[in-house]
Enzyme design. Structure first.
Site, PDB file in Angstrom:
ATOM      1  N   GLY A  47      38.491  47.159  30.681  1.00 57.83           N
ATOM      2  CA  GLY A  47      38.332  48.109  29.483  1.00 57.83           C
ATOM      3  C   GLY A  47      37.627  47.729  28.195  1.00 57.83           C
ATOM      4  N   HIS A  48      36.460  47.227  28.474  1.00 60.36           N
ATOM      5  CA  HIS A  48      35.545  46.903  27.209  1.00 60.36           C
ATOM      6  C   HIS A  48      34.103  46.704  27.575  1.00 60.36           C
ATOM      7  CE1 HIS A  48      37.094  42.942  28.578  1.00 60.36           C
ATOM      8  NE2 HIS A  48      35.734  42.560  28.395  1.00 60.36           N
ATOM      9  N   SER A  49      33.480  46.340  26.773  1.00 65.65           N
ATOM     10  CA  SER A  49      32.014  45.830  26.676  1.00 65.65           C
ATOM     11  C   SER A  49      31.607  44.687  25.876  1.00 65.65           C
ATOM     12  CB  SER A  49      31.025  47.222  26.431  1.00 65.65           C
ATOM     13  OG  SER A  49      29.848  46.647  26.474  1.00 65.65           O
ATOM     14  N   ARG A  94      33.234  47.790  31.333  1.00 63.66           N
ATOM     15  CA  ARG A  94      33.671  47.345  32.664  1.00 63.66           C
ATOM     16  C   ARG A  94      35.332  47.496  32.786  1.00 63.66           C
ATOM     17  NH1 ARG A  94      32.306  42.162  31.016  1.00 63.66           N
ATOM     18  NH2 ARG A  94      30.498  43.586  30.352  1.00 63.66           N
TER      19      ARG A  94
END
Length: 129
Positions: A47-49, A94
């Site tokens: 839940g991040h990049s 992702r």
């Protein structure tokens, strides 16, 4: 393609197989290795990049899905082989989901942990693209 599956060398032996992650396999210098395990049923990870960090994800045990987004396209990969890795480049959102019981996700990263490297809000991610 947003992500790319790579092969990790597999040495087969009747006593058990062996795979090796070396400099020649990973397309960047390795600065950090960590792993996710005991993920509860229905839970999601990621839940991040990252702005700088590149990663390779490997399902050491069990299986899980990796959802990759680049702001335009979405790709879903099912990882379930310990001799395959998924390259996730910087600037890619992702999400990891649908972990099987006993799944272990190994992450090989190009950078050490720095909170400033993370984009944790999807709307911010889209703006910074």
């Amino acid at each position: 393609m947003i992500g790319k599956i790579i092969s990790i060398p597999k040495i087969e032996d009747p006593r058990g197989n062996l795979s090796v992650i070396e400099k020649e396999v990973i397309p960047f210098d390795i600065k950090r290795v960590y792993y996710l395990y005991d993920v509860p049923a229905g839970a999601k990870r990621g839940g991040h990049s990252h702005m700088k960090t590149k990663e390779v994800l490997v399902a050491l045990s069990g299986s899980f899905e990796v959802v990759l987004k680049d702001g335009i396209d979405t790709e879903i990969y099912t990882l379930n082989k310990p001799f395959e890795g998924l390259i996730v480049n910087k600037g890619v959102w992702r999400e990891l989901q649908n972990f099987s019981s006993g799944a272990v996700c190994l992450v090989v990263a190009s950078e050490v942990f720095e909170e400033e490297d993370y984009i944790r809000d999807f709307e911010d991610f889209l703006i910074k693209k």
